[in-house]
Motif scaffolding. Structure first.
Motif, PDB file in Angstrom:
ATOM      1  N   LYS A   1       0.821  -1.214   0.000  1.00 47.35           N
ATOM      2  CA  LYS A   1       0.000   0.000   0.000  1.00 47.35           C
ATOM      3  C   LYS A   1       0.851   1.258   0.000  1.00 47.35           C
ATOM      4  O   LYS A   1       0.499   2.258  -0.639  1.00 47.35           O
ATOM      5  CB  LYS A   1      -0.937  -0.011   1.219  1.00 47.35           C
ATOM      6  CG  LYS A   1      -2.088  -0.984   1.093  1.00 47.35           C
ATOM      7  CD  LYS A   1      -3.049  -0.854   2.268  1.00 47.35           C
ATOM      8  CE  LYS A   1      -4.278  -1.746   2.067  1.00 47.35           C
ATOM      9  NZ  LYS A   1      -5.229  -1.629   3.197  1.00 47.35           N
TER      10      LYS A   1
ATOM     11  N   THR B   1       0.588   3.999  -2.909  1.00 46.72           N
ATOM     12  CA  THR B   1       0.262   5.389  -2.600  1.00 46.72           C
ATOM     13  C   THR B   1       1.273   6.343  -3.231  1.00 46.72           C
ATOM     14  O   THR B   1       0.902   7.357  -3.844  1.00 46.72           O
ATOM     15  CB  THR B   1       0.230   5.614  -1.076  1.00 46.72           C
ATOM     16  OG1 THR B   1      -0.796   4.799  -0.509  1.00 46.72           O
ATOM     17  CG2 THR B   1      -0.043   7.071  -0.737  1.00 46.72           C
TER      18      THR B   1
ATOM     19  N   GLN C   1       0.658   9.100  -6.309  1.00 49.65           N
ATOM     20  CA  GLN C   1       1.003  10.504  -6.136  1.00 49.65           C
ATOM     21  C   GLN C   1       1.947  10.970  -7.244  1.00 49.65           C
ATOM     22  O   GLN C   1       1.821  12.087  -7.758  1.00 49.65           O
ATOM     23  CB  GLN C   1       1.661  10.729  -4.769  1.00 49.65           C
ATOM     24  CG  GLN C   1       1.828  12.198  -4.404  1.00 49.65           C
ATOM     25  CD  GLN C   1       0.480  12.903  -4.328  1.00 49.65           C
ATOM     26  OE1 GLN C   1      -0.408  12.470  -3.598  1.00 49.65           O
ATOM     27  NE2 GLN C   1       0.324  13.986  -5.077  1.00 49.65           N
TER      28      GLN C   1
END
Length: 302
Positions: A68, A72, A76
């Motif tokens: 995760k 993430t 981004q």
């Protein structure tokens, strides 16, 4: 490469070629992402119905935590570099499966599976980030889509016309099991080409670094994988670059990782061939992924 460019020119007016995020490499894409995602999700769901999910609580938590965090940071990066539309294609899932095989694989859309047999070679989160960064890179680069497009090109050749591509949904479904290779015959996803594996190595190194994991661990991890595979190479390495060339390539790209290193990371990127690093538990400090941005897109010759 010339063949791919030729096919790109042939289909450019209708579908065109696209570029791989981060590397900028041109890729042939003859099928829509929605078609590939639909096909792969069916294959993945069938696989997970028969797979034995691990009961190793710590191992499962580690796979989820690292996965995760890399996902993430990846999303981004895509937002910060004008590729937000790519994010909608991902529904990340990280599973640990009870199997002694030293293996991991990724399906389109971010469905990633790690086998328990890999865990003894993972000393900390940074080591696991090497594997998961590599797998996330496969999803971001859409290597499965490209492989399916190459398969279609090989079968139909110069007859790739609108009439053929208009029936692409049926073609994708027909090629799904062949391209993904999940099921009784293989048990795991068929390996990618060496070009794809090398690209995933490079991209994965960047993705794990942006997530705050120490890229120096990539060298020591692959050295452990190499030692473990003496006389019985793990399936995970079947079509990957040779151990020596992989490590040499990683060492070549390590200095470049400095520009992706998050502020406050508790390590520095090695600029020499001595990439030995101290062991860590969950690796480095947490970072604010909103700070991840590049003003230029790194290129890589393939």
């Amino acid at each position: 490469m010339k063949k791919i460019l030729g096919l790109c020119m042939l289909t450019a007016l209708l579908y065109g070629c696209s570029s791989v995020p981060i590397t900028g490499r041109k890729r042939l894409m003859l099928v829509s992402n929605s078609e590939v995602l639909s096909s792969s999700l069916t294959e993945y769901s069938n696989y997970m119905k028969t797979a034995k999910v691990s009961t190793n609580t710590a191992g499962k938590a580690m796979v989820t935590r690292v996965g995760k965090r890399i996902a993430t940071a990846t999303e981004q990066y895509l937002r910060n570099n004008g590729m937000s539309k790519e994010i909608k294609d991902f529904a990340w899932e990280f599973n640990l499966v009870n199997s002694s095989e030293v293996n991991a694989f990724c399906m389109p859309g971010g469905k990633i599976v790690v086998y328990e047999g890999l865990l003894p070679l993972v000393s900390n989160d940074d080591d696991l980030a090497v594997v998961l960064g590599h797998e996330v890179a496969h999803a971001v680069a859409k290597h499965s889509n490209e492989r399916m497009s190459q398969q279609i090109a090989a079968e139909y050749g110069a007859t790739i016309l609108d009439a053929t591509l208009s029936n692409s949904s049926a073609i994708v479904q027909g090629l799904g099991s062949m391209v993904y290779g999940l099921g009784a015959q293989y048990g795991v996803m068929l390996p990618f080409s060496r070009k794809h594996e090398s690209e995933a190595d490079y991209m994965g190194l960047i993705l794990m670094t942006m997530a705050g994991y120490n890229p120096n661990n990539a060298v020591t991890f692959w050295e452990k994988m190499s030692a473990n595979g003496k006389g019985n190479a793990p399936q995970f390495l079947s079509t990957h670059p040779s151990d020596a060339s992989r490590i040499k390539s990683i060492q070549k790209h390590l200095p470049e990782m400095s520009k992706y290193r998050p502020t406050g990371a508790g390590w520095k990127v090695s600029t020499t061939k001595d990439t030995t690093t101290k062991k860590t538990t969950q690796s480095t400090k947490s970072i604010n992924v909103n700070s991840i941005k590049t003003t230029t897109t790194p290129k890589r010759n393939n």
